[in-house]
Design a protein around this motif. Structure first.
Motif, mmCIF file in Angstrom:
data_model
loop_
_atom_site.group_PDB
_atom_site.id
_atom_site.type_symbol
_atom_site.label_atom_id
_atom_site.label_comp_id
_atom_site.label_asym_id
_atom_site.label_seq_id
_atom_site.Cartn_x
_atom_site.Cartn_y
_atom_site.Cartn_z
ATOM 1 N N ILE A 14 -11.899 56.489 17.174
ATOM 2 C CA ILE A 14 -10.974 56.124 18.250
ATOM 3 C C ILE A 14 -10.636 54.649 18.107
ATOM 4 O O ILE A 14 -11.533 53.800 18.146
ATOM 5 C CB ILE A 14 -11.587 56.392 19.633
ATOM 6 C CG1 ILE A 14 -11.988 57.866 19.780
ATOM 7 C CG2 ILE A 14 -10.606 55.988 20.740
ATOM 8 C CD1 ILE A 14 -12.773 58.168 21.038
ATOM 9 N N ASN A 15 -9.375 54.351 17.907
ATOM 10 C CA ASN A 15 -8.938 52.956 17.724
ATOM 11 C C ASN A 15 -9.726 52.255 16.614
ATOM 12 O O ASN A 15 -10.104 51.088 16.732
ATOM 13 C CB ASN A 15 -9.083 52.176 19.033
ATOM 14 C CG ASN A 15 -8.189 52.720 20.132
ATOM 15 O OD1 ASN A 15 -7.135 53.276 19.866
ATOM 16 N ND2 ASN A 15 -8.635 52.564 21.369
ATOM 17 N N GLY A 16 -10.019 52.993 15.544
ATOM 18 C CA GLY A 16 -10.740 52.430 14.402
ATOM 19 C C GLY A 16 -12.246 52.406 14.568
ATOM 20 O O GLY A 16 -12.979 52.104 13.612
ATOM 21 N N GLU A 17 -12.738 52.724 15.754
ATOM 22 C CA GLU A 17 -14.189 52.710 16.024
ATOM 23 C C GLU A 17 -14.743 54.128 15.934
ATOM 24 O O GLU A 17 -14.184 55.067 16.502
ATOM 25 C CB GLU A 17 -14.437 52.135 17.421
ATOM 26 C CG GLU A 17 -15.905 52.026 17.780
ATOM 27 C CD GLU A 17 -16.117 51.515 19.188
ATOM 28 O OE1 GLU A 17 -17.291 51.389 19.605
ATOM 29 O OE2 GLU A 17 -15.114 51.244 19.889
ATOM 30 N N LYS A 59 -14.645 70.095 17.446
ATOM 31 C CA LYS A 59 -15.357 71.017 16.545
ATOM 32 C C LYS A 59 -15.815 70.353 15.265
ATOM 33 O O LYS A 59 -16.804 70.763 14.668
ATOM 34 C CB LYS A 59 -14.445 72.205 16.206
ATOM 35 C CG LYS A 59 -14.069 73.064 17.394
ATOM 36 C CD LYS A 59 -13.148 74.204 16.982
ATOM 37 C CE LYS A 59 -12.766 75.072 18.169
ATOM 38 N NZ LYS A 59 -11.847 76.181 17.771
ATOM 39 N N ARG A 60 -15.077 69.351 14.823
ATOM 40 C CA ARG A 60 -15.403 68.720 13.544
ATOM 41 C C ARG A 60 -15.011 67.243 13.575
ATOM 42 O O ARG A 60 -14.325 66.806 14.510
ATOM 43 C CB ARG A 60 -14.689 69.437 12.399
ATOM 44 C CG ARG A 60 -13.187 69.482 12.523
ATOM 45 C CD ARG A 60 -12.551 70.313 11.406
ATOM 46 N NE ARG A 60 -12.943 71.694 11.508
ATOM 47 C CZ ARG A 60 -12.297 72.609 12.253
ATOM 48 N NH1 ARG A 60 -11.249 72.245 12.962
ATOM 49 N NH2 ARG A 60 -12.709 73.843 12.285
ATOM 50 N N ASP A 61 -15.458 66.493 12.580
ATOM 51 C CA ASP A 61 -15.113 65.075 12.509
ATOM 52 C C ASP A 61 -13.594 64.910 12.593
ATOM 53 O O ASP A 61 -12.838 65.677 11.976
ATOM 54 C CB ASP A 61 -15.616 64.467 11.199
ATOM 55 C CG ASP A 61 -17.139 64.444 11.113
ATOM 56 O OD1 ASP A 61 -17.791 64.735 12.132
ATOM 57 O OD2 ASP A 61 -17.662 64.149 10.022
ATOM 58 N N CYS A 62 -13.140 63.906 13.333
ATOM 59 C CA CYS A 62 -11.696 63.762 13.538
ATOM 60 C C CYS A 62 -11.347 62.346 13.983
ATOM 61 O O CYS A 62 -12.214 61.545 14.324
ATOM 62 C CB CYS A 62 -11.205 64.759 14.590
ATOM 63 S SG CYS A 62 -11.960 64.516 16.210
ATOM 64 N N THR A 63 -10.042 62.089 13.963
ATOM 65 C CA THR A 63 -9.492 60.849 14.510
ATOM 66 C C THR A 63 -8.664 61.203 15.739
ATOM 67 O O THR A 63 -7.826 62.099 15.686
ATOM 68 C CB THR A 63 -8.607 60.142 13.472
ATOM 69 O OG1 THR A 63 -9.410 59.788 12.339
ATOM 70 C CG2 THR A 63 -7.980 58.886 14.059
ATOM 71 N N LEU A 64 -8.937 60.499 16.842
ATOM 72 C CA LEU A 64 -8.241 60.769 18.096
ATOM 73 C C LEU A 64 -7.242 59.670 18.416
ATOM 74 O O LEU A 64 -7.529 58.491 18.235
ATOM 75 C CB LEU A 64 -9.234 60.853 19.271
ATOM 76 C CG LEU A 64 -10.083 62.097 19.475
ATOM 77 C CD1 LEU A 64 -10.737 62.055 20.841
ATOM 78 C CD2 LEU A 64 -9.288 63.362 19.311
#
Length: 559
Positions: A14-17, A59-64
């Motif tokens: 989230i926002n690079g973090e 469900k899995r690794d992701c970017t929000l």
């Protein structure tokens, strides 16, 4: 991905973090700590580029990425949720039949007009009952549930509730499943996303109006404040008249339109619609001719409203009444390019009033009104200069200038001309067919598709560019056109009840070209889903003077 206390942990960026959450955590729980920091309420999220509702689970690794009420997709989610909550209020206060018969018809400013079904008490008392029930549901944070039904099961569900408009709509759907929303026993279908619970609907009002109610909501610009309703009687009357005409010809929803296409009588529908528009144009021409002092017909409307074709057709009707019309474009009075004001981004602002040499325009028109002969300018868009190329004009007894431009209704545009010498016309494409009775089609969607098709045909502009510039176009309309709508002597609805079925063939290939990584992809995907409701039809049977021809090509007016 790691495990903690037996549960898989998901890495969310989230926002690079990077942060970790147990698998199955809702997006609502993930964004909750960010809600206050974002200023405007977060309504939906983008998960690796795909829009997801907040009640969905990671469900899995992701970017929000977050979309708030100040973003288009977030704002529409709020409007959609508030609308279903309103209908749930009618369902609880006045019964199932009342909710089923209520119809979400059109928007007036920041209000949605909802015509009430049978048995609804259309009064201040009725509005308070609905509003208080909505508040109760909001206070209890009553959840919305979303379930994917097999198509046949969904049709059976709505058939049992006698929501025949949805059953008819689903008959033409190609997908195997359909998403249905439910809140406390009330089921409905919506095209688009929904908020997790009624508690998110914090800002709204309900007032009685005409045969139903206005559901007042915040604007995207001020998403936490509901402003007082500004009545627009002329616009409302025009929209209502269009709705009633659709009812008379038996086409109120996309399902009705698809039925007409399948019945083999679509060509007849085109002729009936075109005849209706020609009748209305003729009535406007008669009114102009009947006012003996009118010398200037001022035509204004938002982007892609069909002003050019309308001007030509109105001119033809005026000729049949013995008038001699002469077209003039306000754009020919643009100031030279280097004198054009700039917007907040430093770009030329061609849509502000100051981009027009108003003083020179008024001087020229006043001289023409006195009977003088003078040379009119032509603006050279390549050089950015106003030029004089021997275009002389002098008004005789039956001459009328038909002036087209976005500032035509603004009194400042023609301040030097007597009121009795002017006739003002507002034109727009005011959609008069719904997806179903609870899902209206925003007027701006139809105009965006019109412009997209025309820009690709006449300017070589791809759909991505048209979508990207659309918010700027809309801002210009909000500032320079919509505030003056009610100043018009006549309003003309240029929408054709069949046109989205025609535009579909031209728009879909353009939208499919937008890559997934483009910022405009989400809007393209939404429009594609929307167009999927329609059965497509070819454009060959359109008359060559149809307003639709201005966008798809083949117009006899060379537009």
């Amino acid at each position: 991905m790691t495990k903690r206390m037996g549960r898989k942990m998901i890495t969310v960026t989230i926002n690079g973090e990077k942060k970790q959450f147990p698998q199955g955590t809702t997006y609502e729980a993930i964004v909750e700590p960010y809600q206050e920091a974002y200023g405007n309420m977060i309504a939906v999220v983008s998960v690796n580029g795909k829009i997801r509702e907040l009640f969905k689970k990671v469900k899995r690794d992701c970017t929000l990425e977050f979309f708030t009420l100040s973003d288009d997709v977030g704002y529409k989610t709020y409007v959609r949720t508030a609308t279903m909550l309103f209908l749930k209020g009618i369902y609880d206060m006045f019964g199932e039949e009342a909710a089923r018969g209520s119809r979400v018809e059109f928007a007036i400013g920041h209000g949605s007009y909802i015509r009430a079904g049978a048995g609804v008490n259309v009064s201040q008392e009725g509005a308070e009952r609905i509003k208080n029930r909505m508040k109760e549901l909001a206070e209890h944070k009553t959840p919305f549930f979303k379930r994917a039904y097999p198509m046949e099961d969904a049709m059976e569900l709505f058939r049992a509730q006698r929501m025949t408009d949805k059953e008819k709509l689903f008959r033409y759907r190609r997908s195997s499943f359909v998403n249905v929303y439910e809140i406390e026993g009330y089921y409905d279908y919506y095209y688009g996303y929904m908020l997790p619970n009624a508690g998110y609907v914090k800002w709204f009002d309900v007032i009685p109006y005409d045969e139903g109610f206005m559901l007042l909501l915040p604007t995207k610009k001020n998403p936490t404040r509901v402003e007082r309703f500004a009545e627009k009687k002329k616009l409302f009357a025009t929209l209502k008249e269009s709705e009633q005409w659709g009812r008379r010809v038996g086409i109120e929803t996309v399902g009705d339109l698809n039925d007409q296409i399948c019945s083999g009588s679509f060509s007849e529908l085109i002729l009936v619609q075109e005849a209706e528009q020609e009748r209305k144009i003729g009535e406007i021409a008669k009114e102009i001719a009947g006012r003996g002092n009118v010398k200037f017909v001022m035509i204004a409307g938002p982007s892609s409203s069909g002003k050019t074709t309308f001007s030509h057709r109105l001119s033809i009707q005026l000729r049949t009444l013995g008038k001699i019309p002469h077209p003039i474009a306000l754009d020919d009075y643009f100031v030279d390019r280097e004198l054009t004001p700039r917007d907040e981004n430093g770009d030329y602002n061609f849509e502000c009033l100051e981009a027009i040499d108003i003083r020179q325009f008024n001087e020229d028109m006043a001289r023409l009104l006195k009977g003088e002969r003078l040379e009119l300018p032509t603006f050279n868009f390549k050089t950015g200069k106003r030029e004089y190329n021997g275009r002389f004009k002098q008004l005789g007894p039956d001459d009328i200038l038909v002036i087209e431009g976005i500032h035509g209704l603004n009194e400042k545009t023609s301040y030097a001309l007597p009121e009795e010498s002017k006739y003002k016309i507002y034109i727009s494409a005011l959609t008069n067919v719904n997806v179903d009775e609870h899902n209206r089609i925003p007027t701006t969607d139809g105009r965006l598709l019109r412009r997209m098709v025309r820009d690709a045909r006449t300017r070589g502009a791809d759909a991505r560019r048209t979508i990207a510039m659309w918010p700027s176009v809309r801002r210009g309309e909000e500032e320079n056109i919509f505030p003056f709508q009610e100043e018009a002597d006549a309003m003309f609805n240029s929408v054709l009840i069949y046109e989205l079925a025609v535009l579909k063939q031209f728009a879909e290939p353009l939208l499919f070209q937008i890559p997934k990584e483009a910022p405009e992809y989400h809007e393209a995907k939404r429009l594609l889903k929307f167009l999927d409701y329609f059965l497509g039809v070819p454009s060959e049977s359109l008359p060559n003077n149809s307003i639709c021809r201005e966008f798809v090509g083949g117009s006899c007016f060379n537009v």
